[in-house]
Write a protein that holds these residues in place. Sequence first.
Motif, PDB file in Angstrom:
ATOM      1  N   SER A  88       0.808  -1.216   0.000  1.00 55.55           N
ATOM      2  CA  SER A  88       0.000   0.000   0.000  1.00 55.55           C
ATOM      3  C   SER A  88       0.846   1.273   0.000  1.00 55.55           C
ATOM      4  O   SER A  88       0.340   2.358  -0.285  1.00 55.55           O
ATOM      5  CB  SER A  88      -0.939   0.007   1.205  1.00 55.55           C
ATOM      6  OG  SER A  88      -0.191  -0.019   2.415  1.00 55.55           O
ATOM      7  N   THR A  89       2.118   1.150   0.292  1.00 56.08           N
ATOM      8  CA  THR A  89       2.989   2.329   0.317  1.00 56.08           C
ATOM      9  C   THR A  89       3.684   2.568  -1.018  1.00 56.08           C
ATOM     10  O   THR A  89       4.449   3.520  -1.158  1.00 56.08           O
ATOM     11  CB  THR A  89       4.060   2.179   1.418  1.00 56.08           C
ATOM     12  OG1 THR A  89       4.921   1.069   1.099  1.00 56.08           O
ATOM     13  CG2 THR A  89       3.410   1.955   2.776  1.00 56.08           C
ATOM     14  N   SER A  90       3.434   1.692  -1.969  1.00 54.76           N
ATOM     15  CA  SER A  90       4.120   1.785  -3.264  1.00 54.76           C
ATOM     16  C   SER A  90       3.132   2.009  -4.391  1.00 54.76           C
ATOM     17  O   SER A  90       1.925   1.748  -4.259  1.00 54.76           O
ATOM     18  CB  SER A  90       4.903   0.499  -3.544  1.00 54.76           C
ATOM     19  OG  SER A  90       5.881   0.277  -2.561  1.00 54.76           O
ATOM     20  N   HIS A  91       3.661   2.479  -5.520  1.00 51.55           N
ATOM     21  CA  HIS A  91       2.900   2.581  -6.748  1.00 51.55           C
ATOM     22  C   HIS A  91       3.382   1.516  -7.719  1.00 51.55           C
ATOM     23  O   HIS A  91       4.573   1.214  -7.784  1.00 51.55           O
ATOM     24  CB  HIS A  91       3.055   3.968  -7.377  1.00 51.55           C
ATOM     25  CG  HIS A  91       2.234   5.025  -6.706  1.00 51.55           C
ATOM     26  ND1 HIS A  91       0.995   5.402  -7.157  1.00 51.55           N
ATOM     27  CD2 HIS A  91       2.472   5.762  -5.592  1.00 51.55           C
ATOM     28  CE1 HIS A  91       0.498   6.338  -6.369  1.00 51.55           C
ATOM     29  NE2 HIS A  91       1.385   6.574  -5.407  1.00 51.55           N
ATOM     30  N   TYR A  92       2.461   0.956  -8.480  1.00 56.53           N
ATOM     31  CA  TYR A  92       2.782  -0.076  -9.461  1.00 56.53           C
ATOM     32  C   TYR A  92       2.565   0.497 -10.860  1.00 56.53           C
ATOM     33  O   TYR A  92       1.563   1.178 -11.122  1.00 56.53           O
ATOM     34  CB  TYR A  92       1.896  -1.302  -9.248  1.00 56.53           C
ATOM     35  CG  TYR A  92       2.169  -2.026  -7.960  1.00 56.53           C
ATOM     36  CD1 TYR A  92       2.967  -3.164  -7.932  1.00 56.53           C
ATOM     37  CD2 TYR A  92       1.633  -1.565  -6.755  1.00 56.53           C
ATOM     38  CE1 TYR A  92       3.222  -3.836  -6.743  1.00 56.53           C
ATOM     39  CE2 TYR A  92       1.890  -2.217  -5.565  1.00 56.53           C
ATOM     40  CZ  TYR A  92       2.680  -3.347  -5.560  1.00 56.53           C
ATOM     41  OH  TYR A  92       2.940  -4.002  -4.378  1.00 56.53           O
ATOM     42  N   TYR A  93       3.513   0.204 -11.762  1.00 51.76           N
ATOM     43  CA  TYR A  93       3.473   0.773 -13.103  1.00 51.76           C
ATOM     44  C   TYR A  93       3.591  -0.326 -14.142  1.00 51.76           C
ATOM     45  O   TYR A  93       4.343  -1.299 -13.961  1.00 51.76           O
ATOM     46  CB  TYR A  93       4.615   1.766 -13.310  1.00 51.76           C
ATOM     47  CG  TYR A  93       4.549   2.964 -12.401  1.00 51.76           C
ATOM     48  CD1 TYR A  93       3.875   4.116 -12.794  1.00 51.76           C
ATOM     49  CD2 TYR A  93       5.146   2.939 -11.137  1.00 51.76           C
ATOM     50  CE1 TYR A  93       3.808   5.218 -11.952  1.00 51.76           C
ATOM     51  CE2 TYR A  93       5.077   4.042 -10.292  1.00 51.76           C
ATOM     52  CZ  TYR A  93       4.403   5.172 -10.703  1.00 51.76           C
ATOM     53  OH  TYR A  93       4.337   6.259  -9.873  1.00 51.76           O
ATOM     54  N   LEU A  94       2.838  -0.167 -15.226  1.00 54.84           N
ATOM     55  CA  LEU A  94       3.058  -1.002 -16.397  1.00 54.84           C
ATOM     56  C   LEU A  94       4.076  -0.276 -17.260  1.00 54.84           C
ATOM     57  O   LEU A  94       3.822   0.826 -17.757  1.00 54.84           O
ATOM     58  CB  LEU A  94       1.754  -1.212 -17.162  1.00 54.84           C
ATOM     59  CG  LEU A  94       1.878  -2.064 -18.435  1.00 54.84           C
ATOM     60  CD1 LEU A  94       2.282  -3.498 -18.079  1.00 54.84           C
ATOM     61  CD2 LEU A  94       0.579  -2.052 -19.227  1.00 54.84           C
ATOM     62  N   TYR A 121       7.645   3.929 -22.049  1.00 57.10           N
ATOM     63  CA  TYR A 121       6.396   4.479 -21.550  1.00 57.10           C
ATOM     64  C   TYR A 121       6.005   3.728 -20.286  1.00 57.10           C
ATOM     65  O   TYR A 121       6.259   2.521 -20.157  1.00 57.10           O
ATOM     66  CB  TYR A 121       5.297   4.337 -22.614  1.00 57.10           C
ATOM     67  CG  TYR A 121       3.923   4.651 -22.099  1.00 57.10           C
ATOM     68  CD1 TYR A 121       3.540   5.958 -21.849  1.00 57.10           C
ATOM     69  CD2 TYR A 121       3.014   3.634 -21.860  1.00 57.10           C
ATOM     70  CE1 TYR A 121       2.282   6.255 -21.367  1.00 57.10           C
ATOM     71  CE2 TYR A 121       1.750   3.918 -21.375  1.00 57.10           C
ATOM     72  CZ  TYR A 121       1.387   5.224 -21.127  1.00 57.10           C
ATOM     73  OH  TYR A 121       0.146   5.512 -20.643  1.00 57.10           O
ATOM     74  N   ALA A 122       5.404   4.438 -19.346  1.00 58.31           N
ATOM     75  CA  ALA A 122       4.937   3.788 -18.118  1.00 58.31           C
ATOM     76  C   ALA A 122       3.652   4.443 -17.667  1.00 58.31           C
ATOM     77  O   ALA A 122       3.477   5.657 -17.791  1.00 58.31           O
ATOM     78  CB  ALA A 122       5.989   3.899 -17.025  1.00 58.31           C
ATOM     79  N   ILE A 123       2.736   3.637 -17.147  1.00 56.65           N
ATOM     80  CA  ILE A 123       1.467   4.142 -16.645  1.00 56.65           C
ATOM     81  C   ILE A 123       1.201   3.545 -15.268  1.00 56.65           C
ATOM     82  O   ILE A 123       1.462   2.352 -15.018  1.00 56.65           O
ATOM     83  CB  ILE A 123       0.317   3.800 -17.618  1.00 56.65           C
ATOM     84  CG1 ILE A 123      -0.999   4.393 -17.107  1.00 56.65           C
ATOM     85  CG2 ILE A 123       0.187   2.306 -17.850  1.00 56.65           C
ATOM     86  CD1 ILE A 123      -2.133   4.295 -18.108  1.00 56.65           C
ATOM     87  N   ASP A 124       0.688   4.374 -14.384  1.00 59.55           N
ATOM     88  CA  ASP A 124       0.382   3.946 -13.021  1.00 59.55           C
ATOM     89  C   ASP A 124      -0.869   3.059 -13.048  1.00 59.55           C
ATOM     90  O   ASP A 124      -1.944   3.490 -13.467  1.00 59.55           O
ATOM     91  CB  ASP A 124       0.141   5.172 -12.141  1.00 59.55           C
ATOM     92  CG  ASP A 124       0.073   4.829 -10.658  1.00 59.55           C
ATOM     93  OD1 ASP A 124      -0.213   3.666 -10.315  1.00 59.55           O
ATOM     94  OD2 ASP A 124       0.307   5.735  -9.837  1.00 59.55           O
ATOM     95  N   ILE A 125      -0.731   1.809 -12.610  1.00 60.30           N
ATOM     96  CA  ILE A 125      -1.852   0.863 -12.608  1.00 60.30           C
ATOM     97  C   ILE A 125      -2.241   0.469 -11.189  1.00 60.30           C
ATOM     98  O   ILE A 125      -2.977  -0.506 -10.982  1.00 60.30           O
ATOM     99  CB  ILE A 125      -1.519  -0.396 -13.431  1.00 60.30           C
ATOM    100  CG1 ILE A 125      -0.286  -1.120 -12.851  1.00 60.30           C
ATOM    101  CG2 ILE A 125      -1.295  -0.054 -14.889  1.00 60.30           C
ATOM    102  CD1 ILE A 125      -0.011  -2.464 -13.492  1.00 60.30           C
ATOM    103  N   SER A 126      -1.771   1.223 -10.197  1.00 54.78           N
ATOM    104  CA  SER A 126      -2.003   0.853  -8.790  1.00 54.78           C
ATOM    105  C   SER A 126      -3.484   0.665  -8.490  1.00 54.78           C
ATOM    106  O   SER A 126      -3.886  -0.284  -7.816  1.00 54.78           O
ATOM    107  CB  SER A 126      -1.418   1.919  -7.865  1.00 54.78           C
ATOM    108  OG  SER A 126      -0.070   2.160  -8.165  1.00 54.78           O
ATOM    109  N   SER A 127      -4.324   1.576  -8.986  1.00 52.53           N
ATOM    110  CA  SER A 127      -5.749   1.516  -8.662  1.00 52.53           C
ATOM    111  C   SER A 127      -6.493   0.477  -9.477  1.00 52.53           C
ATOM    112  O   SER A 127      -7.639   0.149  -9.159  1.00 52.53           O
ATOM    113  CB  SER A 127      -6.387   2.889  -8.893  1.00 52.53           C
ATOM    114  OG  SER A 127      -6.261   3.283 -10.243  1.00 52.53           O
TER     115      SER A 127
END
Length: 584
Positions: A88-94, A121-127
């Motif tokens: 929960s403290t991190s962001h996940y990216y594709l 290219y990278a996009i935040d997929i955390s949510s």
Amino acid sequence: MKFKFTIILFLTAILLLFSCAEKTIPDPPLLTDKWITVYDSDAKGITQTWYKEFPSTNFLGSTWDDWQMPNARYRWHKQRFKVGELDSTSHYYLSCNTIASPSLIWLNGTLLDQVNYTQSYAIDISSSLVKNDYNELVIRNEYADDSFGIHELKIKKNLDDTCLIEKKMDYNSMPLYHEYQSYVNNLIIYEAFPRHFSGGNFTAIQNMTSRLNQLGINMIWLMPIHPIGQSHKVGSLGSPYAVRDYFTTNFRYGSMTKFSSLRSMLHRNHIKLMLDAPISTSAVDHSWVRDYPNYYMKDEQGNMIQPAGYKNKDVFAFDMSNPSLIRKIESYLDFWLEQGVDAFRLNGSKNINADIFQEFRDHFTDEGQDPFLLSDGSQADHLLFGLDAVSGDALYKAFRDISDGKADARLIGATLAEEIKAYPQNSKIVHYEENHETPRAMRSMGIDEHHLALFTIFTAPGIPMIYCGEELNNPPKMSLYSKTDINWYNIHWPTYNLISKLSKFRKESSILTHGDLHQIADTKAIGGFSRRYRNETWFVLMNYSNIEQSYQIDVKTTVFSDGVSGVVENGKVKLKAKGYCVVK
């Protein structure tokens, strides 16, 4: 012998223990280079929602494999991967490395982005990730300019900011979800507020049919016609958007029989009927508040709430994630389709997840219906999920900025050109210079600039819209909450005749209803654009200055004008002060 048997039992137990133990799921989750792969030679993947229900196949490939079917424009890939507990403290990216062609990317059925030619290219997929479950990543690659594919995809944690690309979604290369009917190309809409017509009812509007015909109107948009909630009512009559019953008419406007008579008269005169349908709220005294409280959004204390930012207390916000509510809204729309309604403006749609519009469209398709659906917002993704048109708010703002002295005439062409790039190809944008939420154009901009704006919306791509009473002499702003007295016989004939002529001109000119738009070498005083269709090009010019202007361009003929402006000799156009013309 007994000792050997004990050893065998012990080793067997150890093996069973390891085989039964759940494998540790890596964090971040791992993607392999093997993807379920399908070629889409008929370009049907979007309409058949492959991003949610992928076709059954045993073919495995990578997103970087050679293209095996040259006749197929698209190739789809799917990978199912397990996600464990998320940090929960991190962001996940594709993270994507070397994107060689336009690609759409979905995660768990939700469109993440459209990406184009780029090295990284990278996009935040955390949510979007679902923890402790299987997730599905779907990609559609396009074969374009002999290039295709994505070299490598990984899921990473906490990328350095320098690795991220700030990019705008390239909607222009995305396909429309729904192909609108051919009549949409020729639409000219008139927004009508029944309360403010003489008599304030359906019969009064019916008596205006000949005027609508003379103005060239072929679709009338009726603002909400339903009974209005009385609890926390705003003003003397209340807002028409605070609906107390979706399945009948406001008694002040007339009975269902009177509504049917109006619809029949409109259809006999080739005018389609669009209802303003509030789908995101109801009146606070609607029976659903009592009977179906789970249809509504609630705060932490369990109290129903108003939409975010809404200042009045006359409505409660629907919980649009409730499937039962969506079915109820569909039944509401179905009911009015059965009454002969042709179209809906979905009020509140600008604050709704676009996926819901796809549900609506699929529902109508299953029922054999094809209504025209208009958003009350300007979001491009609404057109990717089943709506037919959006609101052209950017052009309205350009009119206002020029009128207020914040910009010059060049803003018109620039705004329309940017609009073309910001939406999927062949999108329909409803353009206006006033509506029920804005100041009156004639009063706030003046007659001349009002006419320049009218000229623009009828010659630009999209759908022109006229507001109730716009053809009148200095009409007042109509109250949303009470009745405004209006003299409907006080016609401003220059405006009335201009709307009528522009409507006829547009309907007879395929270049205006089907042609491309291109920017021209406009100036601070002279704005405009060109329209091209097949082998013909027209130039649309307007002079926003207070003096006569000349414009050099390779043209010979005036196609339409204010009566003064136009071609004076080969290659030279003169425009009177606040004048306009179309030349070729």
